[in-house]
Design a protein around this motif. Structure first.
Motif, PDB file in Angstrom:
ATOM      1  N   ALA A 147      34.690 -39.733 -58.204  1.00 17.92           N
ATOM      2  CA  ALA A 147      35.043 -39.266 -57.020  1.00 17.92           C
ATOM      3  C   ALA A 147      35.940 -37.940 -57.241  1.00 17.92           C
ATOM      4  O   ALA A 147      35.502 -36.804 -56.448  1.00 17.92           O
ATOM      5  CB  ALA A 147      35.954 -40.195 -56.103  1.00 17.92           C
ATOM      6  N   ASN A 152      40.808 -42.906 -50.040  1.00 13.47           N
ATOM      7  CA  ASN A 152      40.491 -44.325 -50.676  1.00 13.47           C
ATOM      8  C   ASN A 152      41.738 -45.077 -51.381  1.00 13.47           C
ATOM      9  O   ASN A 152      41.626 -46.177 -51.956  1.00 13.47           O
ATOM     10  CB  ASN A 152      39.267 -44.318 -51.694  1.00 13.47           C
ATOM     11  N   THR A 202      40.201 -44.800 -55.738  1.00 16.85           N
ATOM     12  CA  THR A 202      39.624 -43.629 -56.150  1.00 16.85           C
ATOM     13  C   THR A 202      39.112 -43.595 -57.606  1.00 16.85           C
ATOM     14  O   THR A 202      39.899 -43.854 -58.499  1.00 16.85           O
ATOM     15  CB  THR A 202      40.789 -42.620 -56.061  1.00 16.85           C
ATOM     16  N   ALA A 220      41.040 -36.839 -52.909  1.00 18.76           N
ATOM     17  CA  ALA A 220      40.386 -38.076 -53.018  1.00 18.76           C
ATOM     18  C   ALA A 220      41.264 -39.270 -52.763  1.00 18.76           C
ATOM     19  O   ALA A 220      40.616 -40.172 -51.954  1.00 18.76           O
ATOM     20  CB  ALA A 220      39.983 -38.211 -54.503  1.00 18.76           C
ATOM     21  N   MET A 221      42.674 -39.424 -53.011  1.00 19.28           N
ATOM     22  CA  MET A 221      43.384 -40.543 -52.463  1.00 19.28           C
ATOM     23  C   MET A 221      43.493 -40.355 -51.073  1.00 19.28           C
ATOM     24  O   MET A 221      44.089 -41.601 -50.570  1.00 19.28           O
ATOM     25  CB  MET A 221      44.603 -40.593 -53.488  1.00 19.28           C
TER      26      MET A 221
END
Length: 222
Positions: free
Chosen positions: A51, A42, A47, A38-39
């Motif tokens: 998410a 974003n 994050t 996820a990082m």
């Protein structure tokens, strides 16, 4: 390549009869992988826990049963990434302790080549985790950055042992080398430049060779 969060240790649907410990371990693994993935889109700040949950395929309740916060989840994901990286480098460097080389310099250079290769290839194989502990760590806070520095010292120790660094000056040279590698690798990971990342291997090895005893007694100056 590493597994994605959705495929890592995916449990069978319905009633599976698996032990509670196995279920928890599977959920934890998926959450940690999801955190790293996820990082990449974003960053740490952008994050959300939501998410992470979506990627991991777990409930919010499950997340907070294992982690008190997003930062705690990051810490666990960081430790997972570090252990995977160290395990890979130690595996390629470990055999040399039992070997008796006819040419100490040649053996040390060969070991450094294997270490550099394992280090750089691991970044390419798991770019999400690489970005986690090289780039996003600085957005988390002082405690995370301190862990990052400890990881670098472990890398310094591996280099120093391989090159037989005995003096304070040689140890400092190994620290400088590790810091330079970290900075160059971080830049390429941030730019998603995997070809440039792998291209570092040969010039780094040549730098060590030319440096000779600057780095350790196992390498002779030409």
């Amino acid at each position: 390549m590493t597994e994605s969060a959705t495929s890592a240790r995916q449990l069978p649907r319905g009633r599976h009869g698996l032990p509670r410990e196995q279920v928890v371990a599977s959920q934890r693994e998926r959450i940690l992988i999801a955190m790293a993935e996820a990082m990449t889109e974003n960053g740490y700040v952008g994050t959300s826990v939501a998410a992470i949950l979506k990627r991991a395929g777990v409930s919010r309740e499950t997340f907070y049963e294992q982690f008190r916060s997003k930062e705690a989840c990051f810490e666990a994901a960081f430790e997972r990434a570090v252990q995977n990286l160290l395990g890979r480098m130690q595996e390629v460097a470990g055999d040399a302790d039992a070997a008796v080389a006819a040419d100490l310099e040649q053996d040390s250079i060969a070991r450094m080549d294997r270490i550099f290769d394992a280090y750089l290839q691991h970044m390419v194989d798991d770019p999400a985790s690489a970005r986690l502990f090289l780039v996003e760590v600085y957005a988390v806070g002082p405690a995370a950055i301190s862990r990052r520095m400890k990881l670098q010292e472990l890398f310094v120790g591996l280099i120093a042992d391989t090159l037989d660094a005995r003096t304070a000056e040689q140890r400092f040279a190994c620290q400088t080398l590790a810091a330079a590698i970290g900075a160059m690798v971080t830049g390429r990971i941030a730019a998603d430049d995997m070809a440039g990342l792998l291209a570092l291997r040969k010039p780094l090895l040549e730098l060590v060779r030319r440096g000779g005893e600057l780095y350790g007694f196992a390498v002779q100056s030409n």
